[in-house]
Motif scaffolding. Sequence first.
Motif, PDB file in Angstrom:
ATOM      1  N   SER A   1      59.898 -12.911  31.651  1.00 42.34           N
ATOM      2  CA  SER A   1      60.182 -12.331  30.351  1.00 42.34           C
ATOM      3  C   SER A   1      60.363 -10.831  30.546  1.00 42.34           C
ATOM      4  O   SER A   1      61.457 -10.382  30.841  1.00 42.34           O
ATOM      5  CB  SER A   1      59.068 -12.656  29.353  1.00 42.34           C
TER       6      SER A   1
ATOM      7  N   ALA B   1      61.432 -15.179  22.476  1.00 40.25           N
ATOM      8  CA  ALA B   1      60.398 -16.198  22.260  1.00 40.25           C
ATOM      9  C   ALA B   1      61.001 -17.582  22.079  1.00 40.25           C
ATOM     10  O   ALA B   1      60.506 -18.560  22.652  1.00 40.25           O
ATOM     11  CB  ALA B   1      59.536 -15.830  21.053  1.00 40.25           C
TER      12      ALA B   1
ATOM     13  N   LYS C   1      61.729 -19.270  25.310  1.00 45.20           N
ATOM     14  CA  LYS C   1      60.503 -19.799  25.926  1.00 45.20           C
ATOM     15  C   LYS C   1      60.156 -21.156  25.306  1.00 45.20           C
ATOM     16  O   LYS C   1      59.816 -22.103  26.012  1.00 45.20           O
ATOM     17  CB  LYS C   1      59.347 -18.824  25.732  1.00 45.20           C
TER      18      LYS C   1
ATOM     19  N   VAL D   1      53.405 -15.045  22.313  1.00 43.66           N
ATOM     20  CA  VAL D   1      53.905 -15.196  23.685  1.00 43.66           C
ATOM     21  C   VAL D   1      53.295 -14.194  24.660  1.00 43.66           C
ATOM     22  O   VAL D   1      53.557 -14.260  25.850  1.00 43.66           O
ATOM     23  CB  VAL D   1      55.458 -15.127  23.740  1.00 43.66           C
TER      24      VAL D   1
ATOM     25  N   CYS E   1      50.759 -18.824  27.327  1.00 41.08           N
ATOM     26  CA  CYS E   1      52.219 -18.788  27.399  1.00 41.08           C
ATOM     27  C   CYS E   1      52.673 -18.665  28.854  1.00 41.08           C
ATOM     28  O   CYS E   1      53.594 -19.364  29.281  1.00 41.08           O
ATOM     29  CB  CYS E   1      52.758 -17.631  26.570  1.00 41.08           C
TER      30      CYS E   1
ATOM     31  N   THR F   1      54.825 -12.755  31.395  1.00 37.57           N
ATOM     32  CA  THR F   1      55.122 -12.418  30.009  1.00 37.57           C
ATOM     33  C   THR F   1      54.243 -11.239  29.619  1.00 37.57           C
ATOM     34  O   THR F   1      53.180 -11.039  30.211  1.00 37.57           O
ATOM     35  CB  THR F   1      54.901 -13.627  29.066  1.00 37.57           C
TER      36      THR F   1
END
Length: 159
Positions: free
Chosen positions: A30, A59, A62, A73, A78, A99
Amino acid sequence: MDLSEKSAEIAKLVGTSARAAGLRVAVAESLTSGAIAGQLGAAPEASSWFAGGVVAYAADVKFKLLNVDPGPVVTGRCAVQMARGVAELLGADVAVAVTGVGGPDPDEDHPAGTVYTAVYHLAEAQASHDIFDGGSAQVVEQATRAALQMLREAVAPPS
């Protein structure tokens, strides 16, 4: 040796261990936006052990692509779900995911520099939480190095 050179050196070690163990490696990113995959892909003989990666910055990506449960997230949960999701998606034996909040502003009530990293290996996962200093570029460099180090530890032969 700067952080980028350290990351490249760690990526080489990941490749050596993954190749020796016959492991296929994947990444889900991310805030690092492909920096981890870039280091792994540049390592020697990457085509023999590196499956690839998914940059899931948004998001909803994901949630849809990596089977992350909807919700915040910027969490260890996550990161674990991202790592598991990319391992399943790309048929990898081991995966690392990152993330967090690159900055400069806070997100989800977390300060800039908040990073969650997870490694998924042999159906087991572990997550870590760090808060890195510096601007966005420095946070990305530090998160990249930390993720590569976590991946290296996961693929290293038992001592």
